[in-house]
Design a protein around this motif. Structure first.
Motif, PDB file in Angstrom:
ATOM      1  N   ASP A  63       6.446   5.018   2.818  1.00  0.00           N
ATOM      2  CA  ASP A  63       7.232   5.478   1.670  1.00  0.00           C
ATOM      3  C   ASP A  63       7.356   4.364   0.632  1.00  0.00           C
ATOM      4  OD1 ASP A  63       7.578   7.862   2.973  1.00  0.00           O
ATOM      5  OD2 ASP A  63       9.668   7.536   3.506  1.00  0.00           O
ATOM      6  N   TRP A  64       7.679   3.166   1.123  1.00  0.00           N
ATOM      7  CA  TRP A  64       7.797   2.027   0.210  1.00  0.00           C
ATOM      8  C   TRP A  64       6.442   1.688  -0.414  1.00  0.00           C
ATOM      9  CZ3 TRP A  64      11.874   0.145  -2.026  1.00  0.00           C
ATOM     10  CH2 TRP A  64      13.133   0.279  -1.422  1.00  0.00           C
ATOM     11  N   MET A  65       5.386   1.780   0.372  1.00  0.00           N
ATOM     12  CA  MET A  65       4.057   1.468  -0.148  1.00  0.00           C
ATOM     13  C   MET A  65       3.701   2.372  -1.321  1.00  0.00           C
ATOM     14  SD  MET A  65       1.317  -0.426   0.181  1.00  0.00           S
ATOM     15  CE  MET A  65       1.280  -1.062   1.866  1.00  0.00           C
ATOM     16  N   VAL A  66       3.985   3.670  -1.184  1.00  0.00           N
ATOM     17  CA  VAL A  66       3.675   4.608  -2.269  1.00  0.00           C
ATOM     18  C   VAL A  66       4.506   4.268  -3.506  1.00  0.00           C
ATOM     19  CG1 VAL A  66       3.824   7.023  -3.004  1.00  0.00           C
ATOM     20  CG2 VAL A  66       2.877   6.448  -0.760  1.00  0.00           C
ATOM     21  N   ARG A  67       5.742   3.856  -3.313  1.00  0.00           N
ATOM     22  CA  ARG A  67       6.559   3.468  -4.468  1.00  0.00           C
ATOM     23  C   ARG A  67       5.908   2.330  -5.245  1.00  0.00           C
ATOM     24  NH1 ARG A  67      12.884   4.047  -2.438  1.00  0.00           N
ATOM     25  NH2 ARG A  67      12.549   5.930  -1.201  1.00  0.00           N
ATOM     26  N   PHE A  68       5.368   1.365  -4.523  1.00  0.00           N
ATOM     27  CA  PHE A  68       4.684   0.258  -5.195  1.00  0.00           C
ATOM     28  C   PHE A  68       3.342   0.691  -5.776  1.00  0.00           C
ATOM     29  CE2 PHE A  68       7.672  -2.332  -2.722  1.00  0.00           C
ATOM     30  CZ  PHE A  68       7.998  -3.314  -3.647  1.00  0.00           C
ATOM     31  N   MET A  69       2.770   1.752  -5.260  1.00  0.00           N
ATOM     32  CA  MET A  69       1.503   2.243  -5.797  1.00  0.00           C
ATOM     33  C   MET A  69       1.694   3.001  -7.107  1.00  0.00           C
ATOM     34  SD  MET A  69      -0.275   3.500  -2.236  1.00  0.00           S
ATOM     35  CE  MET A  69      -1.825   4.021  -2.967  1.00  0.00           C
ATOM     36  N   VAL A  70       2.919   3.539  -7.328  1.00  0.00           N
ATOM     37  CA  VAL A  70       3.146   4.321  -8.552  1.00  0.00           C
ATOM     38  C   VAL A  70       3.986   3.573  -9.578  1.00  0.00           C
ATOM     39  CG1 VAL A  70       2.922   6.503  -7.296  1.00  0.00           C
ATOM     40  CG2 VAL A  70       5.211   5.529  -7.652  1.00  0.00           C
ATOM     41  N   PHE A 115      11.316   6.322 -14.526  1.00  0.00           N
ATOM     42  CA  PHE A 115      10.434   5.819 -15.574  1.00  0.00           C
ATOM     43  C   PHE A 115       9.572   6.963 -16.091  1.00  0.00           C
ATOM     44  CE2 PHE A 115       8.548   5.384 -11.412  1.00  0.00           C
ATOM     45  CZ  PHE A 115       7.223   5.783 -11.565  1.00  0.00           C
ATOM     46  N   SER A 116       8.904   6.724 -17.199  1.00  0.00           N
ATOM     47  CA  SER A 116       7.973   7.694 -17.749  1.00  0.00           C
ATOM     48  C   SER A 116       6.598   7.387 -17.174  1.00  0.00           C
ATOM     49  CB  SER A 116       7.962   7.610 -19.278  1.00  0.00           C
ATOM     50  OG  SER A 116       7.069   8.556 -19.822  1.00  0.00           O
ATOM     51  N   GLY A 117       6.044   8.342 -16.450  1.00  0.00           N
ATOM     52  CA  GLY A 117       4.800   8.086 -15.749  1.00  0.00           C
ATOM     53  C   GLY A 117       3.691   9.019 -16.173  1.00  0.00           C
ATOM     54  N   PRO A 118       2.505   8.768 -15.604  1.00  0.00           N
ATOM     55  CA  PRO A 118       2.209   7.744 -14.598  1.00  0.00           C
ATOM     56  C   PRO A 118       2.016   6.355 -15.199  1.00  0.00           C
ATOM     57  CG  PRO A 118       0.238   8.991 -15.084  1.00  0.00           C
ATOM     58  CD  PRO A 118       1.343   9.642 -15.861  1.00  0.00           C
ATOM     59  N   VAL A 119       2.246   5.327 -14.365  1.00  0.00           N
ATOM     60  CA  VAL A 119       2.001   3.949 -14.767  1.00  0.00           C
ATOM     61  C   VAL A 119       1.210   3.266 -13.659  1.00  0.00           C
ATOM     62  CG1 VAL A 119       4.121   3.825 -16.131  1.00  0.00           C
ATOM     63  CG2 VAL A 119       4.165   3.107 -13.743  1.00  0.00           C
ATOM     64  N   ALA A 120       0.662   2.101 -13.964  1.00  0.00           N
ATOM     65  CA  ALA A 120      -0.082   1.335 -12.967  1.00  0.00           C
ATOM     66  C   ALA A 120       0.874   0.765 -11.931  1.00  0.00           C
ATOM     67  CB  ALA A 120      -0.863   0.208 -13.645  1.00  0.00           C
ATOM     68  N   GLY A 121       0.430   0.700 -10.699  1.00  0.00           N
ATOM     69  CA  GLY A 121       1.264   0.197  -9.620  1.00  0.00           C
ATOM     70  C   GLY A 121       1.244  -1.316  -9.525  1.00  0.00           C
ATOM     71  N   SER A 122       1.804  -1.826  -8.445  1.00  0.00           N
ATOM     72  CA  SER A 122       1.899  -3.268  -8.223  1.00  0.00           C
ATOM     73  C   SER A 122       0.516  -3.888  -8.058  1.00  0.00           C
ATOM     74  CB  SER A 122       2.737  -3.543  -6.974  1.00  0.00           C
ATOM     75  OG  SER A 122       2.700  -4.906  -6.630  1.00  0.00           O
ATOM     76  N   GLU A 123       0.364  -5.087  -8.590  1.00  0.00           N
ATOM     77  CA  GLU A 123      -0.874  -5.847  -8.439  1.00  0.00           C
ATOM     78  C   GLU A 123      -0.745  -6.909  -7.352  1.00  0.00           C
ATOM     79  OE1 GLU A 123      -1.985  -7.392 -12.227  1.00  0.00           O
ATOM     80  OE2 GLU A 123      -2.363  -5.412 -13.104  1.00  0.00           O
ATOM     81  N   ALA A 124       0.313  -6.841  -6.577  1.00  0.00           N
ATOM     82  CA  ALA A 124       0.508  -7.822  -5.505  1.00  0.00           C
ATOM     83  C   ALA A 124      -0.605  -7.710  -4.473  1.00  0.00           C
ATOM     84  CB  ALA A 124       1.868  -7.608  -4.837  1.00  0.00           C
ATOM     85  N   ASP A 125      -0.887  -8.820  -3.819  1.00  0.00           N
ATOM     86  CA  ASP A 125      -1.859  -8.840  -2.733  1.00  0.00           C
ATOM     87  C   ASP A 125      -1.536  -7.747  -1.719  1.00  0.00           C
ATOM     88  OD1 ASP A 125      -3.920 -10.440  -0.976  1.00  0.00           O
ATOM     89  OD2 ASP A 125      -2.151 -10.118   0.290  1.00  0.00           O
ATOM     90  N   LEU A 128       0.217  -8.894   1.541  1.00  0.00           N
ATOM     91  CA  LEU A 128       1.594  -9.290   1.256  1.00  0.00           C
ATOM     92  C   LEU A 128       2.463  -8.057   1.043  1.00  0.00           C
ATOM     93  CD1 LEU A 128       3.882 -11.259   0.410  1.00  0.00           C
ATOM     94  CD2 LEU A 128       2.906 -11.210  -1.904  1.00  0.00           C
ATOM     95  N   LEU A 129       1.950  -7.109   0.299  1.00  0.00           N
ATOM     96  CA  LEU A 129       2.724  -5.912   0.002  1.00  0.00           C
ATOM     97  C   LEU A 129       2.982  -5.103   1.263  1.00  0.00           C
ATOM     98  CD1 LEU A 129       4.077  -4.359  -2.251  1.00  0.00           C
ATOM     99  CD2 LEU A 129       1.917  -3.172  -2.671  1.00  0.00           C
ATOM    100  N   ALA A 130       2.001  -4.983   2.133  1.00  0.00           N
ATOM    101  CA  ALA A 130       2.192  -4.248   3.387  1.00  0.00           C
ATOM    102  C   ALA A 130       3.273  -4.913   4.238  1.00  0.00           C
ATOM    103  CB  ALA A 130       0.876  -4.179   4.159  1.00  0.00           C
ATOM    104  N   ARG A 131       3.256  -6.228   4.329  1.00  0.00           N
ATOM    105  CA  ARG A 131       4.274  -6.949   5.103  1.00  0.00           C
ATOM    106  C   ARG A 131       5.652  -6.775   4.471  1.00  0.00           C
ATOM    107  NH1 ARG A 131       2.392 -12.768   4.868  1.00  0.00           N
ATOM    108  NH2 ARG A 131       4.001 -13.181   6.460  1.00  0.00           N
ATOM    109  N   ALA A 132       5.699  -6.802   3.133  1.00  0.00           N
ATOM    110  CA  ALA A 132       6.970  -6.605   2.441  1.00  0.00           C
ATOM    111  C   ALA A 132       7.507  -5.205   2.678  1.00  0.00           C
ATOM    112  CB  ALA A 132       6.796  -6.871   0.950  1.00  0.00           C
ATOM    113  N   CYS A 133       6.631  -4.209   2.641  1.00  0.00           N
ATOM    114  CA  CYS A 133       7.065  -2.824   2.851  1.00  0.00           C
ATOM    115  C   CYS A 133       7.600  -2.623   4.269  1.00  0.00           C
ATOM    116  CB  CYS A 133       5.911  -1.859   2.573  1.00  0.00           C
ATOM    117  SG  CYS A 133       5.494  -1.701   0.823  1.00  0.00           S
ATOM    118  N   TRP A 134       7.025  -3.325   5.232  1.00  0.00           N
ATOM    119  CA  TRP A 134       7.523  -3.259   6.611  1.00  0.00           C
ATOM    120  C   TRP A 134       8.955  -3.806   6.679  1.00  0.00           C
ATOM    121  CZ3 TRP A 134       5.643  -0.882  10.826  1.00  0.00           C
ATOM    122  CH2 TRP A 134       6.202  -1.201  12.062  1.00  0.00           C
ATOM    123  N   ALA A 135       9.186  -4.940   6.022  1.00  0.00           N
ATOM    124  CA  ALA A 135      10.533  -5.523   6.005  1.00  0.00           C
ATOM    125  C   ALA A 135      11.513  -4.609   5.287  1.00  0.00           C
ATOM    126  CB  ALA A 135      10.491  -6.893   5.331  1.00  0.00           C
TER     127      ALA A 135
END
Length: 313
Positions: A63-70, A115-125, A128-135
């Protein structure tokens, strides 16, 4: 860790067999057998099997991963609600800085929910993003269900937690599973959402959330979307198939009904199961009419649901 107690949740209310809210939805919109059958027929084979990582945490992390993707900096407050210890909250803000959140006033930004979408998601590694989403998933579960025996969070000394220690909670197996689920969403989900221009919300709450805790996964320009990572039900031969379970249907309907003032102008609802790379959406008026067996005045149904909840919640 300290958890903030609060109102009951929509999920808990719908899980209770004697719940008036559950009875309301079942009695008015309970004709879902044909819908379930069509869903089973439309879903393909299981594409991403489960692994050793906790499946519930995988679901929340996705769920968190998709949030960072959008969105490049989705709202992190859901991961902070259940934590009162300042050091833990600071660790989340440190994590936000690692994910390129601004820190304009020194207090740390918690991101954007609408926000007004769609927009580009996170450019984080991606790792790193997967580990952050787990936390973030572990912290969110702390708020939703309280301290859980066996949770990696419980093994940490709260006042010594840092962003790095939160990141270290994700096992290589969990990171790899999230990587595969992300690839599925990149291929199927994001292209389907790309044409939806308008008001978007990640983790949206509703007017009815003042009566019970209810936050959906995503609303994209009028499409209320539920994200799933369930393995589905087993066939006799041991293979699995994606199923549209009654709790999922009731949860979608619950969100629609809790939007008392039609704030989100929900015109369609959908379910995306990343393990099957399968997205299904339904036009809301047609879906409600099918489930009710009659034309539905959504404004009247919302008013009736509001009155019901006001009397017992």
């Amino acid at each position: 860790m300290t958890v903030v107690s609060g109102r009951t949740s929509l999920t808990a209310v719908l899980s209770a067999r004697n719940s008036p809210a559950r009875s309301f939805i079942q009695e008015r919109f309970g004709r879902w057998q044909d819908l379930q059958a069509r869903y089973r027929e439309s879903a393909g084979p299981l594409a991403i099997p489960g692994g050793p990582a906790n499946p519930a945490t995988i679901g929340s992390a996705f769920d968190w991963m998709v949030r960072f993707m959008v969105h490049p900096r989705p709202d992190l407050r859901l991961a902070l609600i259940g934590v009162r210890i300042p050091r833990v909250r600071q660790a989340v803000h440190e994590l936000a800085l690692m994910l390129d959140y601004p820190d304009r006033d020194g207090s740390g930004s918690v991101g954007t929910a609408r926000f007004s979408g769609p927009v580009a998601g996170s450019e984080a590694d991606h790792q790193l993003l997967a580990r952050a989403c787990w936390a973030l998933a572990l912290l969110t579960d702390l708020y939703r269900v309280g301290p859980t025996p066996g949770s990696p969070l419980m093994a940490l000394a709260p006042r010594s937690i840092t962003a790095e220690k939160l990141l270290d909670l994700a096992s290589p197996e969990a990171v790899e599973e999230l990587r595969a689920l992300r690839a599925s969403a990149d291929r199927i989900l994001l292209p389907a959402l790309a044409a939806r221009h308008g008001a978007w919300a990640v983790g949206p709450t509703f007017a009815g959330s003042s009566l019970m805790n209810a936050d959906a996964d995503l609303i994209a320009a009028g499409l209320l979307l539920e994200l799933k990572t369930s393995l589905g039900s087993k066939r006799r031969d041991g293979t699995r198939r994606s199923s549209l379970e009654a709790p999922t249907i009731m949860q979608l309907l619950g969100y629609v009904l809790l939007d008392f003032s039609d704030e989100f102008a929900i015109a369609a609802v959908g379910v995306y199961n990343a393990r099957y790379a399968h997205l299904t959406t339904w036009h809301l008026p047609e879906l409600l009419a099918e489930l009710a067996g009659r034309p539905v005045d959504l404004k009247e149904e919302r008013a009736a649901f509001h009155e019901l909840l006001s009397t017992y919640v």
